[in-house]
Motif scaffolding. Structure first.
Motif, short mmCIF file in Angstrom:
data_model
loop_
_atom_site.label_atom_id
_atom_site.label_comp_id
_atom_site.label_asym_id
_atom_site.label_seq_id
_atom_site.Cartn_x
_atom_site.Cartn_y
_atom_site.Cartn_z
N ASP A 167 142.10 95.58 49.51
CA ASP A 167 142.71 96.48 48.55
C ASP A 167 141.60 96.89 47.58
O ASP A 167 140.57 96.21 47.47
CB ASP A 167 143.83 95.78 47.76
CG ASP A 167 145.08 95.55 48.60
OD1 ASP A 167 145.18 96.14 49.69
OD2 ASP A 167 145.94 94.78 48.15
N GLU B 180 146.16 99.89 48.73
CA GLU B 180 145.72 99.48 50.06
C GLU B 180 144.50 100.29 50.47
O GLU B 180 144.48 101.50 50.31
CB GLU B 180 146.84 99.70 51.08
CG GLU B 180 148.01 98.77 50.90
CD GLU B 180 149.07 98.97 51.96
OE1 GLU B 180 148.89 99.80 52.87
OE2 GLU B 180 150.10 98.27 51.88
N ARG C 7 143.73 98.03 56.39
CA ARG C 7 144.75 97.21 57.01
C ARG C 7 144.37 96.95 58.47
O ARG C 7 143.28 97.27 58.89
CB ARG C 7 146.13 97.90 56.89
CG ARG C 7 146.65 97.94 55.45
CD ARG C 7 146.85 96.51 54.95
NE ARG C 7 147.33 96.42 53.59
CZ ARG C 7 146.56 96.10 52.54
NH1 ARG C 7 145.27 95.91 52.68
NH2 ARG C 7 147.08 95.98 51.34
#
Length: 144
Positions: free
Chosen positions: A55, A66, A69
């Motif tokens: 993040d 974010e 991921r």
């Protein structure tokens, strides 16, 4: 096995290998400017299961957003020894301690993130920006 094959196997066995980060590397980091002051960009590195995530935020923001991921080109994966060898070329060649240090790194398409363990400096963290051709090392300050 031919002599050249045996020599190559021996060199690979003793060469410093790239290693992955571990749970102790989870934390918050802030970019250090060239002049040594802290920049406004912060990042939080953490794991979900075995997958690294990141993040980020730009100060004075308090909310994390974010960044990376577990999908697509942003997915963080272990860096290879070849990756680390390429990144090391951007560091001072005359700093033997740094050049001989152990690099523990992850990467994605845009950056490499490394914990570097040397004899003189216990642990340092460097992010290598990979978006402009030659990797650009950026020193990180660990906050937490």
């Amino acid at each position: 096995m031919k002599k050249s094959g045996l020599l190559l196997a021996l060199l690979l066995a003793v060469a410093p290998m790239a290693q992955a980060l571990d749970a102790s590397d989870q934390g918050e980091y802030q970019i250090v400017r060239v002049d040594g002051t802290l920049g406004a960009m912060q990042m939080k590195l953490f794991r979900q299961g075995k997958q690294w995530m990141m993040d980020g935020r730009q100060l004075p923001e308090k909310q994390w957003s974010e960044v990376c991921r577990a999908t697509g080109e942003c997915k963080l994966v272990d860096a290879s020894s070849a990756d680390v060898a390429e990144w090391k070329k951007t560091l001072p060649e005359d700093d033997a301690d740094l050049q001989n240090a152990r690099f523990n790194c992850i990467k994605n398409i845009a950056m490499g993130f490394c914990r570097i363990e040397s004899k003189a400096q216990k642990r340092i963290y460097i992010m290598f920006a990979l978006v402009r051709g030659t990797p650009q090392p950026i020193v990180l300050h660990r906050l937490k």
